[in-house]
Design a protein around this motif. Sequence first.
Motif, PDB file in Angstrom:
ATOM      1  N   GLY A 173     -17.975 -55.440  99.689  1.00 54.95           N
ATOM      2  CA  GLY A 173     -18.908 -56.410  99.116  1.00 54.95           C
ATOM      3  C   GLY A 173     -19.567 -55.917  97.836  1.00 54.95           C
ATOM      4  O   GLY A 173     -20.715 -56.275  97.551  1.00 54.95           O
ATOM      5  N   ALA A 174     -18.845 -55.116  97.056  1.00 54.00           N
ATOM      6  CA  ALA A 174     -19.396 -54.619  95.794  1.00 54.00           C
ATOM      7  C   ALA A 174     -19.632 -55.780  94.840  1.00 54.00           C
ATOM      8  O   ALA A 174     -18.830 -56.704  94.758  1.00 54.00           O
ATOM      9  CB  ALA A 174     -18.451 -53.599  95.163  1.00 54.00           C
ATOM     10  N   ASP A 175     -20.751 -55.727  94.139  1.00 54.57           N
ATOM     11  CA  ASP A 175     -21.010 -56.745  93.131  1.00 54.57           C
ATOM     12  C   ASP A 175     -20.953 -56.171  91.717  1.00 54.57           C
ATOM     13  O   ASP A 175     -21.229 -56.871  90.749  1.00 54.57           O
ATOM     14  CB  ASP A 175     -22.328 -57.481  93.386  1.00 54.57           C
ATOM     15  N   LEU A 176     -20.539 -54.889  91.605  1.00 51.23           N
ATOM     16  CA  LEU A 176     -20.296 -54.255  90.312  1.00 51.23           C
ATOM     17  C   LEU A 176     -19.349 -53.084  90.521  1.00 51.23           C
ATOM     18  O   LEU A 176     -19.496 -52.319  91.479  1.00 51.23           O
ATOM     19  CB  LEU A 176     -21.603 -53.739  89.681  1.00 51.23           C
ATOM     20  N   ILE A 177     -18.372 -52.955  89.621  1.00 50.68           N
ATOM     21  CA  ILE A 177     -17.468 -51.808  89.602  1.00 50.68           C
ATOM     22  C   ILE A 177     -17.773 -51.014  88.353  1.00 50.68           C
ATOM     23  O   ILE A 177     -17.896 -51.588  87.264  1.00 50.68           O
ATOM     24  CB  ILE A 177     -15.987 -52.258  89.590  1.00 50.68           C
ATOM     25  N   VAL A 178     -17.916 -49.701  88.488  1.00 54.07           N
ATOM     26  CA  VAL A 178     -18.131 -48.819  87.347  1.00 54.07           C
ATOM     27  C   VAL A 178     -16.961 -47.846  87.290  1.00 54.07           C
ATOM     28  O   VAL A 178     -16.634 -47.212  88.289  1.00 54.07           O
ATOM     29  CB  VAL A 178     -19.462 -48.042  87.459  1.00 54.07           C
ATOM     30  N   MET A 179     -16.328 -47.765  86.120  1.00 55.43           N
ATOM     31  CA  MET A 179     -15.196 -46.858  85.966  1.00 55.43           C
ATOM     32  C   MET A 179     -15.063 -46.426  84.518  1.00 55.43           C
ATOM     33  O   MET A 179     -15.619 -47.051  83.632  1.00 55.43           O
ATOM     34  CB  MET A 179     -13.907 -47.509  86.462  1.00 55.43           C
ATOM     35  N   GLY A 180     -14.327 -45.342  84.317  1.00 53.99           N
ATOM     36  CA  GLY A 180     -14.092 -44.846  82.975  1.00 53.99           C
ATOM     37  C   GLY A 180     -12.856 -45.468  82.363  1.00 53.99           C
ATOM     38  O   GLY A 180     -11.987 -45.973  83.066  1.00 53.99           O
ATOM     39  N   VAL A 233      -8.172 -53.656  86.113  1.00 46.12           N
ATOM     40  CA  VAL A 233      -9.341 -54.008  86.924  1.00 46.12           C
ATOM     41  C   VAL A 233     -10.134 -55.108  86.221  1.00 46.12           C
ATOM     42  O   VAL A 233     -10.547 -56.083  86.853  1.00 46.12           O
ATOM     43  CB  VAL A 233     -10.218 -52.773  87.221  1.00 46.12           C
ATOM     44  N   LEU A 234     -10.333 -54.965  84.917  1.00 48.25           N
ATOM     45  CA  LEU A 234     -11.050 -55.996  84.158  1.00 48.25           C
ATOM     46  C   LEU A 234     -10.376 -57.361  84.282  1.00 48.25           C
ATOM     47  O   LEU A 234     -11.041 -58.377  84.440  1.00 48.25           O
ATOM     48  CB  LEU A 234     -11.121 -55.618  82.675  1.00 48.25           C
ATOM     49  N   SER A 235      -9.058 -57.360  84.214  1.00 48.80           N
ATOM     50  CA  SER A 235      -8.298 -58.616  84.252  1.00 48.80           C
ATOM     51  C   SER A 235      -8.300 -59.288  85.615  1.00 48.80           C
ATOM     52  O   SER A 235      -8.270 -60.513  85.702  1.00 48.80           O
ATOM     53  CB  SER A 235      -6.842 -58.364  83.850  1.00 48.80           C
ATOM     54  N   HIS A 236      -8.305 -58.496  86.676  1.00 42.63           N
ATOM     55  CA  HIS A 236      -8.089 -59.060  88.004  1.00 42.63           C
ATOM     56  C   HIS A 236      -9.290 -59.013  88.944  1.00 42.63           C
ATOM     57  O   HIS A 236      -9.235 -59.595  90.029  1.00 42.63           O
ATOM     58  CB  HIS A 236      -6.895 -58.364  88.664  1.00 42.63           C
ATOM     59  N   SER A 237     -10.351 -58.347  88.556  1.00 40.64           N
ATOM     60  CA  SER A 237     -11.513 -58.232  89.427  1.00 40.64           C
ATOM     61  C   SER A 237     -12.291 -59.541  89.481  1.00 40.64           C
ATOM     62  O   SER A 237     -12.456 -60.224  88.468  1.00 40.64           O
ATOM     63  CB  SER A 237     -12.437 -57.119  88.932  1.00 40.64           C
ATOM     64  N   GLY A 238     -12.793 -59.832  90.660  1.00 37.08           N
ATOM     65  CA  GLY A 238     -13.647 -61.014  90.824  1.00 37.08           C
ATOM     66  C   GLY A 238     -15.116 -60.693  90.623  1.00 37.08           C
ATOM     67  O   GLY A 238     -15.962 -61.591  90.719  1.00 37.08           O
TER      68      GLY A 238
END
Length: 147
Positions: free
Chosen positions: A109-116, A135-140
């Motif tokens: 139930g993450a509402d934010l993904i942080v990655m390099g 991830v940018l293209s396919h993340s909801g």
Amino acid sequence: MTYKTILAACDGTDLGNEAVIHAARLAAAIGASVSVIAVSPPPPTFAASEIGWSIPASVYDEIHTANAAKAKRIFAEAARISGVAFKDSIHIENSGPAEAIIDVAGQIGADLIVMGSHGYRGISKLVLGSQAAKVLSHSGVPVLIVK
């Protein structure tokens, strides 16, 4: 938008470590919790004769397991310093990084993904691909890229 659950992706690189530290600091500032994920992709599928050498599967697994442990230690230290709520450390093996990150974000139930983002250019980007771009293209959910 208020973020409550952050998923921080770490690949064992300096930039991946920075993303985890950034996620911990952000979580502390906004009162969110953080889970950290490390993904070990499957070993390359080329024949050793094609390149003249190969890495034994056991060595490949040791490298990725060490990177996952390193990510967990880095996050634990960042969490201790920032006082952020630490949920868990997740290690996914034999999976594409982007797919695993998106799947786990949904599961927790993450509402934010942080990655390099390594900022590959030219042929490196074509060969290695960009996990951050995938991830940018396919993340909801929103994705914060640390450079």
